[in-house]
Design an enzyme around this catalytic site. Structure first.
Site, short mmCIF file in Angstrom:
data_model
loop_
_atom_site.label_atom_id
_atom_site.label_comp_id
_atom_site.label_asym_id
_atom_site.label_seq_id
_atom_site.Cartn_x
_atom_site.Cartn_y
_atom_site.Cartn_z
NE ARG A 276 39.43 -13.54 -18.79
CZ ARG A 276 39.75 -13.03 -19.97
NH1 ARG A 276 40.99 -13.05 -20.43
NH2 ARG A 276 38.82 -12.46 -20.72
CB SER B 163 47.89 -15.60 -23.69
OG SER B 163 46.56 -15.69 -23.24
CG ASP C 50 40.26 -6.40 -25.82
OD1 ASP C 50 39.04 -6.48 -26.06
OD2 ASP C 50 40.78 -6.84 -24.78
N GLY D 225 36.51 -4.26 -25.13
CA GLY D 225 37.80 -3.62 -25.41
C GLY D 225 38.71 -3.57 -24.20
NE ARG E 107 23.92 15.24 -41.18
CZ ARG E 107 23.46 13.99 -41.18
NH1 ARG E 107 22.31 13.71 -41.72
NH2 ARG E 107 24.17 13.03 -40.63
O1 F6P Z 1 40.17 -9.21 -23.74
C1 F6P Z 1 39.04 -9.65 -24.41
C2 F6P Z 1 37.78 -9.32 -23.65
O2 F6P Z 1 36.66 -9.73 -24.41
C3 F6P Z 1 37.64 -7.86 -23.24
O3 F6P Z 1 37.21 -7.05 -24.29
C4 F6P Z 1 36.68 -7.98 -22.10
O4 F6P Z 1 36.84 -6.91 -21.18
C5 F6P Z 1 37.08 -9.28 -21.45
O5 F6P Z 1 37.74 -10.04 -22.43
C6 F6P Z 1 35.94 -10.03 -20.90
O6 F6P Z 1 36.43 -11.16 -20.25
P1 F6P Z 1 35.54 -12.25 -19.54
O7 F6P Z 1 34.86 -13.05 -20.60
O8 F6P Z 1 36.52 -13.06 -18.75
O9 F6P Z 1 34.54 -11.50 -18.71
#
Ligand code: F6P
Length: 304
Positions: free
Chosen positions: A57, A90, A112, A155, A196
């Site tokens: 990141r 990205s 996601d 997500g 049910r």
């Molecule tokens: O965007 C993909 C994802 O897996 C999201 O669903 C989640 O919120 C995030 O990345 C988690 O990111 P990291 O691994 O940096 O905590």
């Protein structure tokens, strides 16, 4: 991701190109060195999760001066075209590089499945299968103990993974950020299934909609039944890719290499109604992908 890396490398080499890998994404463009990738360097990765290129990141890439360094590095390394594999962050970076004149093509990859202008993003099917496998295992306890389970899935800020997984898992209720949570309706839904004769139930919560623990507490209070919570976390994102993801990775990679060769830059490969094609990155980064709300309604009908 590995299946896509393999396919880009082998497809590019087949066309007579030299392929270089940049480790750790945009950070590697600025702080790293490219590595030559041969056909054998990508052997035996098709069936493995993660990415041999690793990732990061890298929020510094929002800084125009840092992006200028990336452009300079690509020039210095004499790289003629760049394929960026990733999600919305990205692809936004890819679009910015395109605006700076870098010949770039994007491949959508995100569990996601929230990327505009494409029906599919790599990883979604694998994550779905991981969720379904986990819920199937939890179901053994749920049904033996007559328990409610609240399962939190990933997500990011989008409910698509939760909706699709909820439908595939037969969940009684799905909580997503796009729809305000109606606990009265969930209570009524659970009561209808108990009427049910059903004695256990599943509620899927998208991480962007709140905390599974809080939801479980509220549901237990309302139903007077034991409610447990599970956060599936990164188990969703790992493990061998499904056949669907391997297939899509090959098709996306093939289209991406083609696009670079043909000079169709500033594009993202996409799948739309079963066809693989290209869409401008500009449309992707300015677009919005709606959540399939009809699937949420359907899941709730089918659980009754
Ligand atoms: O965007 C993909 C994802 O897996 C999201 O669903 C989640 O919120 C995030 O990345 C988690 O990111 P990291 O691994 O940096 O905590």
């Amino acid at each position: 991701m590995n299946a896509a890396v393999r396919a880009v490398v082998r497809r590019g080499i087949a066309d007579g190109h030299h392929i270089w890998g940049i480790a750790r994404g945009f950070e590697g463009l600025v702080r790293g060195q490219p590595t030559a990738l041969s056909a054998s360097s990508v052997a035996n990765i098709l069936m493995t999760g993660g990415t041999i290129l690793r990732t990061s990141r890298f929020s510094d890439f929002r800084n125009p001066e840092v992006r200028a360094q990336a452009v300079a590095a690509l020039k210095q390394w004499a790289i003629d075209g760049l394929i960026v594999l990733g999600g919305n962050g990205s692809l936004t970076g890819a679009y910015e590089l395109h605006r700076l004149g870098v010949p770039v093509v994007g491949i959508p990859a995100s569990i996601d499945n929230d990327i505009a202008e494409t029906d599919y993003a790599l990883g979604f099917d694998t994550a779905m299968n991981n969720i379904v496998a986990s819920v199937d295992k939890i179901r053994d306890t749920a049904s033996a103990h007559d328990r409610i389970f609240v399962v939190e899935v990933m997500g990011n800020r989008c409910g698509t993974l939760a909706v699709a997984a909820g439908l595939a898992c037969g969940a009684e209720a799905i909580i997503i950020p796009e729809v305000p949570t109606d606990f009265d309706a969930i209570e009524e839904q659970l009561k209808a299934t108990y009427a049910r004769g059903k004695k256990h139930s599943f509620i899927i919560v998208a991480e962007g909609a709140g905390d599974a623990h809080d939801v479980a507490q509220e549901i237990a209070r309302r139903t007077d039944q034991e409610a447990k919570w599970v956060v599936l976390g990164h188990t969703q994102r790992g493990g061998p890719p499904t056949a669907q993801d391997r297939l899509m990775a090959a098709l996306f990679a093939d289209a991406a290499v083609d696009a670079l060769i043909q000079g169709r830059h500033g594009m993202m490969v996409r799948s739309q109604r079963g066809d693989i094609g290209l869409v401008p990155l500009e449309d992707v980064v300015s677009g919005h992908k709606p959540v399939p709300l009809a699937w949420k309604t359907l899941a709730e009908i089918l659980a009754r």
